[in-house]
Design a protein around this motif. Structure first.
Motif, mmCIF file in Angstrom:
data_model
loop_
_atom_site.group_PDB
_atom_site.id
_atom_site.type_symbol
_atom_site.label_atom_id
_atom_site.label_comp_id
_atom_site.label_asym_id
_atom_site.label_seq_id
_atom_site.Cartn_x
_atom_site.Cartn_y
_atom_site.Cartn_z
ATOM 1 N N THR A 229 1.075 -1.114 -0.138
ATOM 2 C CA THR A 229 -0.013 0.346 0.113
ATOM 3 C C THR A 229 0.859 0.935 0.228
ATOM 4 O O THR A 229 0.583 1.952 0.327
ATOM 5 C CB THR A 229 -1.164 -0.007 1.097
ATOM 6 O OG1 THR A 229 -0.223 -0.489 1.981
ATOM 7 C CG2 THR A 229 -2.405 -1.057 1.268
ATOM 8 N N GLY A 230 1.645 1.343 -0.229
ATOM 9 C CA GLY A 230 3.343 2.304 -0.252
ATOM 10 C C GLY A 230 2.760 3.165 -0.885
ATOM 11 O O GLY A 230 1.921 3.909 -2.287
ATOM 12 N N LYS A 231 3.546 3.831 -1.170
ATOM 13 C CA LYS A 231 3.796 5.255 -2.427
ATOM 14 C C LYS A 231 2.807 5.305 -4.176
ATOM 15 O O LYS A 231 2.582 5.632 -4.433
ATOM 16 C CB LYS A 231 5.040 5.877 -2.873
ATOM 17 C CG LYS A 231 5.748 6.831 -1.244
ATOM 18 C CD LYS A 231 7.075 6.719 -1.348
ATOM 19 C CE LYS A 231 7.491 5.943 -0.400
ATOM 20 N NZ LYS A 231 9.436 5.257 -1.099
ATOM 21 N N ASP A 232 4.233 3.414 -4.322
ATOM 22 C CA ASP A 232 3.335 3.115 -5.691
ATOM 23 C C ASP A 232 1.868 3.354 -6.031
ATOM 24 O O ASP A 232 2.494 1.745 -6.441
ATOM 25 C CB ASP A 232 4.192 2.190 -6.355
ATOM 26 C CG ASP A 232 4.876 2.586 -7.862
ATOM 27 O OD1 ASP A 232 3.912 3.216 -8.702
ATOM 28 O OD2 ASP A 232 5.852 2.052 -8.690
ATOM 29 N N SER A 233 0.920 3.345 -5.721
ATOM 30 C CA SER A 233 -0.105 2.719 -5.891
ATOM 31 C C SER A 233 -0.277 2.422 -6.966
ATOM 32 O O SER A 233 -1.234 1.395 -7.307
ATOM 33 C CB SER A 233 -1.344 3.858 -5.214
ATOM 34 O OG SER A 233 -1.364 4.783 -5.760
ATOM 35 N N SER A 234 0.028 2.736 -8.017
ATOM 36 C CA SER A 234 -0.640 2.492 -9.923
ATOM 37 C C SER A 234 0.292 1.284 -9.874
ATOM 38 O O SER A 234 -0.560 0.604 -10.680
ATOM 39 C CB SER A 234 0.556 3.977 -10.628
ATOM 40 O OG SER A 234 1.326 3.203 -10.189
ATOM 41 N N LYS A 235 0.635 0.868 -9.299
ATOM 42 C CA LYS A 235 0.685 -0.618 -9.700
ATOM 43 C C LYS A 235 0.605 -1.131 -8.583
ATOM 44 O O LYS A 235 0.983 -2.655 -8.010
ATOM 45 C CB LYS A 235 2.414 -0.734 -9.508
ATOM 46 C CG LYS A 235 3.373 -1.140 -10.629
ATOM 47 C CD LYS A 235 4.935 -1.292 -10.630
ATOM 48 C CE LYS A 235 5.192 -2.663 -10.768
ATOM 49 N NZ LYS A 235 5.656 -3.092 -11.411
ATOM 50 N N SER A 236 -0.464 -1.134 -7.210
ATOM 51 C CA SER A 236 -1.280 -1.704 -6.532
ATOM 52 C C SER A 236 -1.316 -3.381 -6.973
ATOM 53 O O SER A 236 -1.653 -3.530 -7.816
ATOM 54 C CB SER A 236 -2.474 -0.865 -5.809
ATOM 55 O OG SER A 236 -2.603 -1.467 -4.589
ATOM 56 N N ALA A 237 -0.615 -3.909 -5.889
ATOM 57 C CA ALA A 237 -1.246 -5.371 -6.292
ATOM 58 C C ALA A 237 -2.357 -5.731 -5.524
ATOM 59 O O ALA A 237 -2.746 -7.139 -5.689
ATOM 60 C CB ALA A 237 0.092 -6.192 -5.160
ATOM 61 N N LEU A 238 -2.953 -4.587 -4.627
ATOM 62 C CA LEU A 238 -4.193 -4.875 -4.512
ATOM 63 C C LEU A 238 -5.418 -5.257 -5.242
ATOM 64 O O LEU A 238 -6.071 -5.689 -4.615
ATOM 65 C CB LEU A 238 -4.760 -4.217 -3.508
ATOM 66 C CG LEU A 238 -3.653 -4.636 -2.012
ATOM 67 C CD1 LEU A 238 -3.969 -3.439 -0.932
ATOM 68 C CD2 LEU A 238 -3.793 -5.653 -1.357
ATOM 69 N N LEU A 239 -5.048 -4.440 -6.622
ATOM 70 C CA LEU A 239 -6.446 -4.040 -7.184
ATOM 71 C C LEU A 239 -6.302 -5.289 -8.442
ATOM 72 O O LEU A 239 -5.446 -5.767 -8.828
ATOM 73 C CB LEU A 239 -5.602 -2.834 -8.539
ATOM 74 C CG LEU A 239 -6.895 -2.403 -9.235
ATOM 75 C CD1 LEU A 239 -7.534 -1.763 -8.575
ATOM 76 C CD2 LEU A 239 -6.165 -1.807 -10.425
ATOM 77 N N ASN A 240 -7.690 -5.946 -8.211
ATOM 78 C CA ASN A 240 -8.117 -7.314 -9.189
ATOM 79 C C ASN A 240 -8.169 -6.145 -10.412
ATOM 80 O O ASN A 240 -9.137 -5.731 -10.761
ATOM 81 C CB ASN A 240 -9.016 -6.990 -8.419
ATOM 82 C CG ASN A 240 -9.690 -8.695 -9.431
ATOM 83 O OD1 ASN A 240 -8.948 -8.966 -10.676
ATOM 84 N ND2 ASN A 240 -10.291 -9.233 -8.998
ATOM 85 N N ARG A 241 -7.256 -5.977 -11.091
ATOM 86 C CA ARG A 241 -7.156 -5.458 -12.759
ATOM 87 C C ARG A 241 -8.102 -6.825 -13.981
ATOM 88 O O ARG A 241 -8.432 -6.171 -14.642
ATOM 89 C CB ARG A 241 -5.688 -5.899 -12.769
ATOM 90 C CG ARG A 241 -4.725 -5.334 -12.710
ATOM 91 C CD ARG A 241 -3.004 -5.427 -12.787
ATOM 92 N NE ARG A 241 -3.189 -4.961 -12.260
ATOM 93 C CZ ARG A 241 -2.201 -3.677 -12.177
ATOM 94 N NH1 ARG A 241 -1.493 -3.359 -13.590
ATOM 95 N NH2 ARG A 241 -1.206 -2.978 -11.089
ATOM 96 N N ALA A 242 -8.364 -7.803 -12.897
ATOM 97 C CA ALA A 242 -9.457 -8.593 -13.714
ATOM 98 C C ALA A 242 -10.753 -7.724 -14.036
ATOM 99 O O ALA A 242 -11.884 -7.969 -15.251
ATOM 100 C CB ALA A 242 -9.625 -10.161 -13.877
ATOM 101 N N THR A 243 -11.094 -7.683 -12.508
ATOM 102 C CA THR A 243 -12.507 -7.034 -12.655
ATOM 103 C C THR A 243 -12.132 -5.034 -13.217
ATOM 104 O O THR A 243 -13.568 -4.852 -12.557
ATOM 105 C CB THR A 243 -13.243 -7.533 -11.584
ATOM 106 O OG1 THR A 243 -12.441 -7.055 -10.766
ATOM 107 C CG2 THR A 243 -13.881 -8.456 -11.873
ATOM 108 N N MET A 244 -11.455 -5.040 -11.728
ATOM 109 C CA MET A 244 -11.697 -3.279 -11.854
ATOM 110 C C MET A 244 -10.913 -2.869 -12.500
ATOM 111 O O MET A 244 -10.961 -1.461 -12.901
ATOM 112 C CB MET A 244 -10.472 -3.018 -10.287
ATOM 113 C CG MET A 244 -12.089 -3.486 -9.588
ATOM 114 S SD MET A 244 -13.414 -2.782 -9.438
ATOM 115 C CE MET A 244 -12.683 -0.979 -8.683
ATOM 116 N N GLY A 245 -9.808 -2.977 -13.740
ATOM 117 C CA GLY A 245 -8.958 -2.911 -14.807
ATOM 118 C C GLY A 245 -9.547 -1.866 -15.818
ATOM 119 O O GLY A 245 -10.878 -2.062 -15.687
#
Lengths: 474, 434
Positions: A193-209
């Protein structure tokens, strides 16, 4: 005592009726909220009401469709409960995590995992003896082997893979990268959840991309062309590798010149010039209406929690240049992999879209109570004829078009590749493949693959789709 | 063991509330019931209230493990007896139906408050006793004043004076000036000005019975409302405005007048929306509370989480987490009732509110004296609007306006002003008869 003219009047009852009416509307609204809309609120990430581990219930187990446990509650040495994810990163986005809030199925079905439909007598006995009651278990539609193929195929690339059974809407696999290990979410929390939120590992790209669809959008443009011409596909275009529009030139991929081609050939060659021409000539109203009929700019009908909205916008003021770009999937249009997968699964299902879902059934811990989730039809989004024409075109992509070199191991595959530019650097492009496959028994699977910055769809995304099909059918 | 009992009590509570509500629906049509059946139903309702309060007290006692719920129970029974005795002479089963509804609201309020905060419950129980005595005193006073409507200008002066006091000396709460503080007691004058306001409007109309009365009432109302807007107490301003609108319609039977007033109201709402940033924030919190769930939408989101997790049957008393909602004992007490007692109880409660204002309108219809007829109508209107604004705001039916739920929300000023209104409505028929 004086009885005034003012005293007896029907206006009192008019005002009273107005209030009664408003109150009745409010009661209906309230009941509807509890019955339908409340779920969206209760399972929201901001709702801190449900702690992951309840004082009264043991959080139930989440299983794959082949009955392998994907998330279970275990006890550590101090008899303290913790959540165990035996497949570690494999299902990180689909199942989600617990602790630091919840995501994925863990969040969306938290309510059910912490409820029990065990025999009432057992529940009372447990409660009297101070033991915890076992929560209900959840059987998902996810298939471990298919998920593995998708996960490993994506390798080190960022991106997403989603696979849906077209005639039911069952989600068979859902992978998004970068990912995380839900077992050690506490350890990683600060990092991811650090600074680089654009690469956030928590975002589900399959549904939210939100990705540019690239050439996979030509499916939509083709349908718009067919609707604009009342189903007539007699189209002819002579491609010399480029199409000038306003002060801008649209090029075909790799500077290729496709020569004289009809609509089907233009589709299977993924000819940008031909589709730019189609875009400029299209009735804007028909284009917009086609996109709207395919669920653009609305919430997707799914039962899998939060999803991003596919966006498409043109109107009478849109320039020809933007129209041409839009027709080849490069304009301001954005889609999620889930959306593309839903679109092709509707094509595979003769134009009828089934609502995607991930939970097959909820079963009480003693196995007595079963709440089965049946497939639910959303609506017909295109006619059978349109679906068959698009299937035919998508088949030619695999037979003689951009995906002809991909080895689909004897399966009958219908697809569309895409190479979506996302920055001014023409070398950088997302690799797309969307399509579906059938085997001899008529079993079908729709897949959408995106590999960020990988390059040509035919070289990267399509071979990955082939692996997913192979894992599922064989 | 406590858990099991709490879980089973949940169903019994729903049953009690449903029976009470069902009888209430019959009592609206009391004229067709006949005296004997009406009286029997009234008695059954009172027994149900007693059992409901007793059961909830027992559950609270088990869960809290201290004797305070029993003291609250005794105080509640004492107030109930006082209310019934002090209104005994008014008689008809119509007014007895309204008495029962008020007892029901109070029982609900005591139970929910002792579950949320014992201190508030105790204060509320004492406020309640004081409010009964004051209201009874006011009725005795009103009976002795012949043609009180002659003093319309005094009501105007009282109203404007109290509201100005708030404007110049009031303390701010959540961005609005609402209350005056004396040491550790704070009162909300706008609650009492509600009564003086409706006396003022009704006496203007009743005395002049012509256009002059309307003009005076309109000018006076505008003054009241402007001061409230300056205090940013927009919820109360809205109550006053709607009250003026409906009462002038009832008095002058003029649909054109109603239309003009609605037009002015819409224009004023539009103007307010564009000029008050905090209205825009509230509106955003209303349209999409989750998008600002950690900010201005926090309270509404928490309320909706509570209602959603309660679903139709509720979590059971002490099984929910209503304390997560900010200011839950005041404006958002309805959400905590919905969470722990369930949506069915909450819907029944709304129905009892509907029955209550219908009963008050019926009482107004019976008044012989035109002034008290109008005042009773005004009371019914205030009661209905306040309920609507409160519950509507809590369940995201309309933007929240920060008004209290009559007889249920914690707060002495609001309880006292509601009691005075209730006593006037009950006595409207006999007031000013000699």
């Amino acid at each position: 005592m004086k009885t005034s003219r003012l005293s007896k009047r029907k206006e009192i009852y008019i005002v009273a009726s107005i209030f009664v009416l408003v109150f009745v509307v409010m009661i209906v609204f309230f009941a509807k909220f509890i019955n339908e809309d409340a779920r969206d609120f209760v399972y929201n990430q901001y709702n801190s009401r449900f702690s992951v581990f309840s004082d009264d219930y043991v959080r139930g187990t989440i299983y794959s469709s082949d009955k392998k446990p994907l998330a279970t509650t275990k006890l550590d040495e101090d008899k303290k409960e913790y959540r165990d994810y035996p497949y570690e990163r494999l299902f990180s986005h689909a199942i989600g995590y617990t602790g630091h809030g919840m995501t994925g199925l863990e969040a969306y079905y938290s309510f059910d995992l912490l409820k029990s439909h065990n025999d009432l007598q057992d529940q009372i006995d447990s409660s009297l003896s101070g033991k915890k009651i076992l929560g209900d278990n959840i059987y998902t539609t996810l298939n471990v082997e298919t998920q593995k193929a998708a996960y490993e195929g994506l390798g080190l690339y960022d991106g997403a893979v989603i696979a849906i059974e077209p005639d039911t809407g069952k989600v068979i696999a859902m992978v998004s990268k970068p990912d995380f290990d839900p077992n050690s979410i506490d350890v990683y929390w600060d990092n991811i959840t650090g600074k680089d939120s654009s690469k956030s590992a928590l975002l589900n790209r399959a549904t939210m991309g939100n990705y540019p669809p690239g050439s996979t959008f030509k499916i939509v443009s083709t349908l718009a062309y067919l609707r604009d011409n009342n189903g007539d596909d007699s189209f002819s275009y002579n491609c010399n590798g480029e199409f000038p529009v306003d002060d801008y030139t649209i090029h075909c991929s790799s500077k290729e010149k496709h020569g004289k081609e009809d609509l089907k050939e233009a589709f299977s060659n993924s000819c940008n010039s031909a589709f730019a021409k189609i875009g400029v000539d299209l009735d804007r109203d028909v284009f917009m209406k086609t996109a709207q009929s395919l669920m653009f700019n609305e919430n997707l009908p799914t039962q899998i929690g939060q999803t991003s909205i596919p966006e498409f916008n043109i109107d009478s003021k849109t320039s020809d240049k933007l129209l041409a770009q839009t027709a080849i999937g490069q304009g301001q249009t954005v889609v999620s992999p889930l959306y593309m997968c839903m679109l092709v699964s509707a094509i595979a299902n003769d134009g009828v879209l089934m609502e995607p879902y991930m939970v097959d059934k909820i079963v009480s811990a003693d196995g007595q109570y079963i709440d089965e989730n049946l497939p639910s039809q959303y609506r017909r989004i295109m006619t059978v004829k349109e679906a068959n024409t698009l299937s035919d075109y998508m088949e030619s992509v695999v037979q003689e078009g951009t995906a002809r070199k991909v080895d689909f191991k004897g399966l009958k595959v219908y697809g569309k590749t895409g190479t979506a530019e996302y920055s001014d650097d023409k070398e950088m492009a997302h690799s797309w493949f969307v399509g579906y496959a059938t085997d001899d028994n008529g079993k079908e699977l729709a897949v959408a693959v995106i590999m960020e910055g990988a390059g040509y769809g035919s070289k990267f995304a399509a071979p990955l789709a082939a692996k997913v099909f192979d894992a599922y059918f064989n | 063991m406590i858990d099991v009992l709490t879980a089973f009590s949940r169903i019994v509570i729903i049953l009690f509330v449903a029976i009470f509500t069902f009888i209430d629906l019959f009592l609206i049509f009391e004229r067709r019931l006949g005296q004997a059946l009406g009286d029997a139903l009234i008695i059954i309702q009172r027994i149900v209230i007693f059992l409901f309060l007793g059961l909830c007290t027992y559950i609270c006692w088990l869960n809290l493990n201290n004797p305070w719920p029993i003291y609250i129970f005794l105080l509640a029974i004492l107030s109930f007896v006082l209310i019934i005795l002090s209104l005994k002479n008014v008689g008809s089963s119509l007014s007895a139906g309204l008495v029962n509804n008020v007892l029901f609201f109070l029982a609900m309020s005591f139970v929910e408050l002792e579950r949320l905060n014992m201190d508030s419950a105790l204060r509320q129980a004492i406020f309640c006793l004081v409010a009964i005595l004051i209201s009874f005193g006011i009725i005795i006073l009103l009976k002795r004043i012949y043609q009180i409507e002659r003093f319309y200008y005094i009501f105007f002066i009282i109203g404007i004076f109290l509201l100005s006091l708030v404007y110049f000396l009031g303390s701010r709460e959540y961005g609005a000036k609402l209350s005056l503080s004396f040491g550790n007691i704070s009162i909300q004058p706008s609650e009492f000005v509600k009564i003086s306001f409706c006396f003022f409007v009704c006496s203007c109309i009743a005395i002049f019975k012509n256009i002059k009365g309307l003009i005076l009432a309109t000018i006076g109302s505008v003054f009241h409302i402007l001061i409230l807007v300056m205090c940013k107490d927009l919820g109360t301003a809205l109550i006053y405005a709607l009250c003026y609108m409906f009462i002038s319609f009832i008095a002058y039977k003029n649909y054109l007048l109603l239309l003009v007033e609605i037009g002015v109201g819409i224009f004023a709402g539009y103007f307010a929306y564009n000029n008050f940033p905090h209205i825009q924030r509230r509106f955003l919190a209303y349209t999409d509370p989750l998008s600002v769930a950690e900010d201005q939408g926090y309270q509404l989101s928490q309320s909706l989480f509570a209602i959603g997790s309660g679903s139709f049957f509720g979590q059971g008393l002490f099984k929910g987490q209503p304390k997560k909602i900010p200011v839950v004992t005041k404006d958002f007490i309805f959400a905590s009732i919905a969470e722990e007692m369930g949506g069915i109880v909450a819907i029944c409660l709304i129905i009892v509110f509907i029955c209550s204002f219908i009963l008050i309108f019926n009482l107004a219809y019976r008044c012989h004296n035109s002034f008290y007829m109008l005042v009773t109508c005004c009371i019914a209107i205030i009661f209905a609007i306040q309920t609507l604004l409160n519950i509507g705001g809590v369940i995201k039916f309309i933007p929240s306006t920060g008004v209290t739920l009559p007889f249920i929300s914690y707060g002495g000023s609001s309880l006292l002003s509601m009691f005075i209104c209730f006593y006037i409505a009950e006595n409207g028929e006999v007031l000013n008869e000699n």
